[in-house]
Structures are given as C-alpha cells and as structure tokens.
Design an enzyme around this catalytic site. Structure first.
Site, PDB file in Angstrom:
ATOM      1  N   HIS A  16      56.907  -4.741  10.067  1.00  0.00           N
ATOM      2  CA  HIS A  16      57.400  -3.473   9.480  1.00  0.00           C
ATOM      3  C   HIS A  16      57.161  -2.355  10.489  1.00  0.00           C
ATOM      4  O   HIS A  16      56.037  -1.903  10.678  1.00  0.00           O
ATOM      5  CB  HIS A  16      56.677  -3.154   8.165  1.00  0.00           C
ATOM      6  CG  HIS A  16      57.199  -1.920   7.495  1.00  0.00           C
ATOM      7  ND1 HIS A  16      57.658  -1.916   6.191  1.00  0.00           N
ATOM      8  CD2 HIS A  16      57.345  -0.647   7.934  1.00  0.00           C
ATOM      9  CE1 HIS A  16      58.062  -0.699   5.867  1.00  0.00           C
ATOM     10  NE2 HIS A  16      57.865   0.101   6.905  1.00  0.00           N
ATOM     11  N   HIS A  18      58.849   1.343  12.517  1.00  0.00           N
ATOM     12  CA  HIS A  18      59.850   2.403  12.718  1.00  0.00           C
ATOM     13  C   HIS A  18      59.915   2.742  14.205  1.00  0.00           C
ATOM     14  O   HIS A  18      58.890   3.075  14.802  1.00  0.00           O
ATOM     15  CB  HIS A  18      59.475   3.655  11.923  1.00  0.00           C
ATOM     16  CG  HIS A  18      59.400   3.409  10.453  1.00  0.00           C
ATOM     17  ND1 HIS A  18      60.480   3.589   9.613  1.00  0.00           N
ATOM     18  CD2 HIS A  18      58.390   2.955   9.671  1.00  0.00           C
ATOM     19  CE1 HIS A  18      60.118   3.273   8.370  1.00  0.00           C
ATOM     20  NE2 HIS A  18      58.863   2.879   8.385  1.00  0.00           N
ATOM     21  N   LEU A  19      61.098   2.647  14.765  1.00  0.00           N
ATOM     22  CA  LEU A  19      61.265   2.928  16.199  1.00  0.00           C
ATOM     23  C   LEU A  19      62.066   4.202  16.462  1.00  0.00           C
ATOM     24  O   LEU A  19      62.118   4.664  17.593  1.00  0.00           O
ATOM     25  CB  LEU A  19      61.949   1.746  16.897  1.00  0.00           C
ATOM     26  CG  LEU A  19      61.108   0.480  17.060  1.00  0.00           C
ATOM     27  CD1 LEU A  19      61.962  -0.654  17.623  1.00  0.00           C
ATOM     28  CD2 LEU A  19      59.908   0.735  17.966  1.00  0.00           C
ATOM     29  N   ARG A  20      62.731   4.729  15.430  1.00  0.00           N
ATOM     30  CA  ARG A  20      63.581   5.926  15.587  1.00  0.00           C
ATOM     31  C   ARG A  20      64.711   5.677  16.584  1.00  0.00           C
ATOM     32  O   ARG A  20      65.081   4.540  16.841  1.00  0.00           O
ATOM     33  CB  ARG A  20      62.754   7.159  16.006  1.00  0.00           C
ATOM     34  CG  ARG A  20      61.451   7.353  15.249  1.00  0.00           C
ATOM     35  CD  ARG A  20      61.633   7.488  13.765  1.00  0.00           C
ATOM     36  NE  ARG A  20      60.383   7.865  13.112  1.00  0.00           N
ATOM     37  CZ  ARG A  20      60.105   7.640  11.842  1.00  0.00           C
ATOM     38  NH1 ARG A  20      60.964   6.995  11.066  1.00  0.00           N
ATOM     39  NH2 ARG A  20      58.978   8.035  11.327  1.00  0.00           N
ATOM     40  N   ASN A  44      65.781   3.305   8.608  1.00  0.00           N
ATOM     41  CA  ASN A  44      65.887   4.677   8.076  1.00  0.00           C
ATOM     42  C   ASN A  44      66.020   5.718   9.183  1.00  0.00           C
ATOM     43  O   ASN A  44      65.221   6.648   9.288  1.00  0.00           O
ATOM     44  CB  ASN A  44      64.691   4.999   7.159  1.00  0.00           C
ATOM     45  CG  ASN A  44      63.360   4.987   7.869  1.00  0.00           C
ATOM     46  OD1 ASN A  44      63.176   4.255   8.841  1.00  0.00           O
ATOM     47  ND2 ASN A  44      62.419   5.795   7.406  1.00  0.00           N
ATOM     48  N   LYS A 102      66.672  -3.395   3.422  1.00  0.00           N
ATOM     49  CA  LYS A 102      65.582  -2.534   2.963  1.00  0.00           C
ATOM     50  C   LYS A 102      66.003  -1.693   1.773  1.00  0.00           C
ATOM     51  O   LYS A 102      67.014  -0.998   1.816  1.00  0.00           O
ATOM     52  CB  LYS A 102      65.146  -1.617   4.118  1.00  0.00           C
ATOM     53  CG  LYS A 102      63.981  -0.695   3.803  1.00  0.00           C
ATOM     54  CD  LYS A 102      62.679  -1.465   3.612  1.00  0.00           C
ATOM     55  CE  LYS A 102      61.574  -0.596   3.040  1.00  0.00           C
ATOM     56  NZ  LYS A 102      60.912   0.222   4.044  1.00  0.00           N
ATOM     57  N   HIS A 139      60.456  -0.847  -0.538  1.00  0.00           N
ATOM     58  CA  HIS A 139      59.509   0.277  -0.547  1.00  0.00           C
ATOM     59  C   HIS A 139      59.120   0.475  -2.009  1.00  0.00           C
ATOM     60  O   HIS A 139      59.896   1.006  -2.797  1.00  0.00           O
ATOM     61  CB  HIS A 139      60.138   1.548   0.038  1.00  0.00           C
ATOM     62  CG  HIS A 139      59.161   2.694   0.076  1.00  0.00           C
ATOM     63  ND1 HIS A 139      58.619   3.167   1.248  1.00  0.00           N
ATOM     64  CD2 HIS A 139      58.603   3.425  -0.917  1.00  0.00           C
ATOM     65  CE1 HIS A 139      57.760   4.148   0.970  1.00  0.00           C
ATOM     66  NE2 HIS A 139      57.743   4.329  -0.341  1.00  0.00           N
ATOM     67  N   HIS A 177      54.172  -2.617   2.883  1.00  0.00           N
ATOM     68  CA  HIS A 177      52.990  -1.734   2.980  1.00  0.00           C
ATOM     69  C   HIS A 177      52.311  -1.489   1.634  1.00  0.00           C
ATOM     70  O   HIS A 177      52.266  -0.376   1.139  1.00  0.00           O
ATOM     71  CB  HIS A 177      53.330  -0.408   3.661  1.00  0.00           C
ATOM     72  CG  HIS A 177      54.623   0.245   3.263  1.00  0.00           C
ATOM     73  ND1 HIS A 177      54.958   0.489   1.964  1.00  0.00           N
ATOM     74  CD2 HIS A 177      55.653   0.703   3.998  1.00  0.00           C
ATOM     75  CE1 HIS A 177      56.139   1.074   1.934  1.00  0.00           C
ATOM     76  NE2 HIS A 177      56.583   1.206   3.148  1.00  0.00           N
ATOM     77  N   ASP A 253      53.878  -0.457   9.907  1.00  0.00           N
ATOM     78  CA  ASP A 253      54.519   0.760   9.414  1.00  0.00           C
ATOM     79  C   ASP A 253      54.259   1.917  10.367  1.00  0.00           C
ATOM     80  O   ASP A 253      54.181   3.071   9.931  1.00  0.00           O
ATOM     81  CB  ASP A 253      54.070   1.105   7.989  1.00  0.00           C
ATOM     82  CG  ASP A 253      54.990   2.121   7.330  1.00  0.00           C
ATOM     83  OD1 ASP A 253      56.131   2.300   7.816  1.00  0.00           O
ATOM     84  OD2 ASP A 253      54.564   2.751   6.352  1.00  0.00           O
ATOM     85  N   HIS A 257      56.332  10.592  14.239  1.00  0.00           N
ATOM     86  CA  HIS A 257      56.938  11.907  14.039  1.00  0.00           C
ATOM     87  C   HIS A 257      56.316  12.805  15.105  1.00  0.00           C
ATOM     88  O   HIS A 257      55.154  12.601  15.473  1.00  0.00           O
ATOM     89  CB  HIS A 257      56.593  12.483  12.666  1.00  0.00           C
ATOM     90  CG  HIS A 257      57.183  11.730  11.515  1.00  0.00           C
ATOM     91  ND1 HIS A 257      58.471  11.937  11.061  1.00  0.00           N
ATOM     92  CD2 HIS A 257      56.665  10.757  10.725  1.00  0.00           C
ATOM     93  CE1 HIS A 257      58.704  11.133  10.029  1.00  0.00           C
ATOM     94  NE2 HIS A 257      57.633  10.402   9.809  1.00  0.00           N
ATOM     95  N   ALA A 269      55.716  12.357   6.446  1.00  0.00           N
ATOM     96  CA  ALA A 269      54.862  11.199   6.143  1.00  0.00           C
ATOM     97  C   ALA A 269      55.011  10.167   7.249  1.00  0.00           C
ATOM     98  O   ALA A 269      56.125   9.862   7.673  1.00  0.00           O
ATOM     99  CB  ALA A 269      55.274  10.589   4.812  1.00  0.00           C
TER     100      ALA A 269
HETATM  101  C1  NCD Z   1      58.046   6.151   7.100  1.00  0.00           C
HETATM  102  C2  NCD Z   1      58.868   6.929   8.104  1.00  0.00           C
HETATM  103  O1  NCD Z   1      58.370   7.944   8.613  1.00  0.00           O
HETATM  104  O2  NCD Z   1      59.973   6.523   8.415  1.00  0.00           O
HETATM  105  N1  NCD Z   1      56.950   6.961   6.678  1.00  0.00           N
HETATM  106  C3  NCD Z   1      55.796   6.529   6.152  1.00  0.00           C
HETATM  107  O3  NCD Z   1      54.985   7.368   5.739  1.00  0.00           O
HETATM  108  N2  NCD Z   1      55.487   5.272   6.101  1.00  0.00           N
HETATM  109  C4  NCD Z   1      58.887   5.721   5.986  1.00  0.00           C
HETATM  110  C5  NCD Z   1      58.284   4.645   5.147  1.00  0.00           C
HETATM  111  O4  NCD Z   1      58.017   3.544   5.592  1.00  0.00           O
HETATM  112  O5  NCD Z   1      58.061   4.906   3.955  1.00  0.00           O
HETATM  113 ZN    ZN Z   2      57.875   2.125   6.825  1.00  0.00          ZN
END
Ligand code: NCD
Ligand code: ZN
Length: 350
Positions: A16, A18-20, A44, A102, A139, A177, A253, A257, A269
């Site tokens: 799990h 996030h790479l943006r 996302n 997802k 989620h 998560h 996860d 940011h 978040a």
């Molecule tokens: C994630 C994100 O920033 O994309 N943020 C997080 O707090 N985990 C989104 C997610 O996995 O809920």
């Molecule tokens: Zn996530």
C-alpha cells in the site's frame, strides 16, 4: 558485530503506497525502490486513475522515475467510482499490470472526492471482480459526519464490510491500513472461514498511538487517515502483525505531502515513511521480541495473497543508531519524513 545485530531477510514488498505524480513522484520513487521490490500503487492522484489506460500510463511514469538499473515493479490499481464499468475491470485484469481496485468512500481521505457515494451502485463491477479474481482494496472508514472520527473504522465494518462480504463471499478483499482491535478481530475471524480476506498494517500504526498527535503541541506529521488510535488498538495491531498469521502483511501507506501542505491550518493527512520504512517496522517487531516474524509479514504473505511469486534476493538491516534528516529537498518545497530529526535503532544497508 554480534550476530543478533544483523538481520537478513528476503527483499520486502510494500502492499500500500502513494507515489503521487510529477516532481514528487521523481523524489519518492527511488526511496521506495531502494528497499522494496514491488509496491501496490494507490490511484488517488489529483485526477484519479480510473481506467486501465491511465494506470498503464502512470506505470510508465513511475518506471521513468527509477534510477537507472533499479529493478522495481509497480503494481497498479484502479480507483473505483460510481461510473466504473465491468468492462473496465476486465480490461484491467487482462492487462496483467493492474492488481486491485481501490474503494474510497467519497470524502474519506486525500483525493477521495471522486470516491464511491453508494457501494450498491458498484454491484455489477464487484460481481465481475469476484468472477475474475481481482481484489477490492478497501479504505475502511465511513464518512458520516455524525460518526466520531475515531469510531469510523468499526462502524465501517458493521455497516459496509460485513454486508459487502455477505453479498460477494468469493470477492478477494484487502482491508487497508487497519487501525483498531475490531478490524484485527474481523480479519482474524474471517481468515478462519476462508483465505479471501487480508489486511495491511502501517509502521506508524504499529509504533504510535494517538498521543503522538499532541506530544507537547500539535504534530501534523503524525496526522494520517485512518487517524492513530488508542494504545489498546496499537497493541492489538502489533500482536496481529507479529502473530505469523498470513492475513496480515506490510503496507506502509507512505503518503508524501509537502511540508507546506502538512504544516497548515488545515493540514493534509498522510505520514511519509518511504525513507525509513523497514527500519520502523524492525523497531516495532523488535519492541515485542518478534524480529524473527518480520520476514513473513514484510516479504511473503502479501505476495502469497496477491498470487505473485515471492522475491528471491535478500536485504540486510543492522542495529545501528542514525538520525533521520529533518527534511528532504523537493526543489522549492520540502518533504518531512516520519521521525524527522530523531534517532532510528535499525539501519537498512544498500
Ligand atoms: C493518503 C494520501 O495522502 O493519499 N493519506 C493518508 O492519510 N493515509 C490517503 C489514504 O490512504 O487514505
Ligand atoms: Zn493510503
């Protein structure tokens, strides 16, 4: 060095992540690829990855961001919306590159505005996923503002997950998560009946309870969704992760940011852990004398669940203090890793 100061294990995967996109992508991909062999990449983005076409294009951008010669396999996902069609998920499965879909309840977290408003609308898509064996990655938080933020995972289990799994008993589901003892219990009991349900657990939920959010003042870098919970829940997660039960596996996860977006009157978040992920997990497992269970959790169980081969290469961690950098330069803004400026007890060796 004493033998117990070195930990050798099969190269792990991150189930799990996030790479943006764009500049952020270019900065964070090498950090994950340094340690992990594969990762389930969350869809996302600002414009969510809703089609196989866009997932494959995103995959190419990830591969292009890898340092030359670094073997890393992005495992792509689709973002489920009210408009997703059965044809689209079939196309995704046929591509061989998309490994899950997802489900974000609309409004649950970062970039979830396009998420599903009512899961019933997705019934035909879920039926198809069940038939073709494409996992649904969930989620697990309700978004009803009347439900206390800290109770949203438990309410999600009762109101959504139980009915969903009753309607689609053969659907493969990853409860992403997880953060509560209710979720641990649900996944553990479900696993007795079948092998179709699993859960990812982050390093930060294994290491911290909700006090971390307010230690001497408000700490935005510990704010993520689902939010950190009470100590009792952290203990339950740690017990699950170190139990050797293959339904629980690693998903960082890691959710980068910019500092600016986190340290704000309305901060985003997400905890950024790609820089020191395995060290954080090692510390969590070590804290309960279970370092020997880390390999199954980090390197075997996820691959088994997703029906992918286990990795063959090894990695090494050593017990050694080092200080996490205060920030990483993004060229213009910065990125603050979890534990910035603090000491780590384990170190990943390239
Ligand atoms: C994630 C994100 O920033 O994309 N943020 C997080 O707090 N985990 C989104 C997610 O996995 O809920
Ligand atoms: Zn996530």
């Amino acid at each position: 060095m004493a033998p117990d100061s070195t930990l050798t294990l099969t190269r792990p995967d991150d189930w799990h992540l996030h790479l943006r996109d764009g500049a952020m992508l270019a900065h964070v991909v090498p950090l994950t690829a340094r340690t992990f062999s594969r990762a389930i990449v969350m869809p996302n983005l600002d414009t969510p990855v809703t089609t196989t076409y866009s997932a494959l294009a995103y995959r190419e951008r990830i591969l292009a961001a890898l340092p030359h010669g670094t073997p890393f396999e992005p495992l792509m996902t689709l973002y489920l919306t009210d408009e997703t069609t059965p044809d689209e998920v079939r196309r995704a499965k046929d591509s061989g590159q998309v490994h899950g879909v997802k489900y974000y309840p609309a409004g649950a977290t970062t970039n979830s505005a396009f998420g599903v408003s009512n899961l019933k609308r997705c019934w035909p898509v879920l039926e198809t996923m069940q038939a073709i064996g494409l996992p649904l990655l969930v989620h697990g938080e309700v978004t009803d503002p009347a439900v206390d933020l800290f109770d949203r995972e438990k309410v999600f289990i009762d109101e959504q997950l139980i009915p969903l799994r009753a309607a689609f008993p053969a659907l493969r589901v990853v409860f992403e998560h997880i953060t509560t003892e209710s979720a641990v219990q649900y996944v553990r009991d479900g696993a007795r009946r079948d092998l179709l349900l699993a859960a990812t657990i982050t390093a930060h939920h294994l290491l911290y309870n909700r006090n971390a959010l307010f230690q001497g003042g408000i700490r935005p870098h510990y704010y993520c969704r689902p939010i950190l919970k009470r100590e009792r829940h952290r203990r339950a997660l740690l017990e699950a992760a170190t139990s050797g039960n293959p339904r629980f596996f690693l998903g960082t996860d890691s959710a980068p940011h910019t500092r600016h977006a986190k340290e704000s009157a309305c901060g985003c978040a997400g905890c950024f852990t790609a820089l020191n992920a395995m060290e954080l997990y090692a510390e969590a497992f070590d804290s309960v004398g279970a370092i020997g269970r880390l390999e199954g959790f980090a390197s075997f169980f996820g691959a088994d669940f997703y029906g992918l081969p286990r990795n063959r290469e090894k990695i090494t961690l050593i017990r050694c203090n080092w200080t996490v950098p205060q920030e990483l330069d993004l060229g213009g803004d910065t990125l603050v890793p979890l534990r910035a400026g603090e000491t780590m007890a384990w170190k990943y060796i390239d």
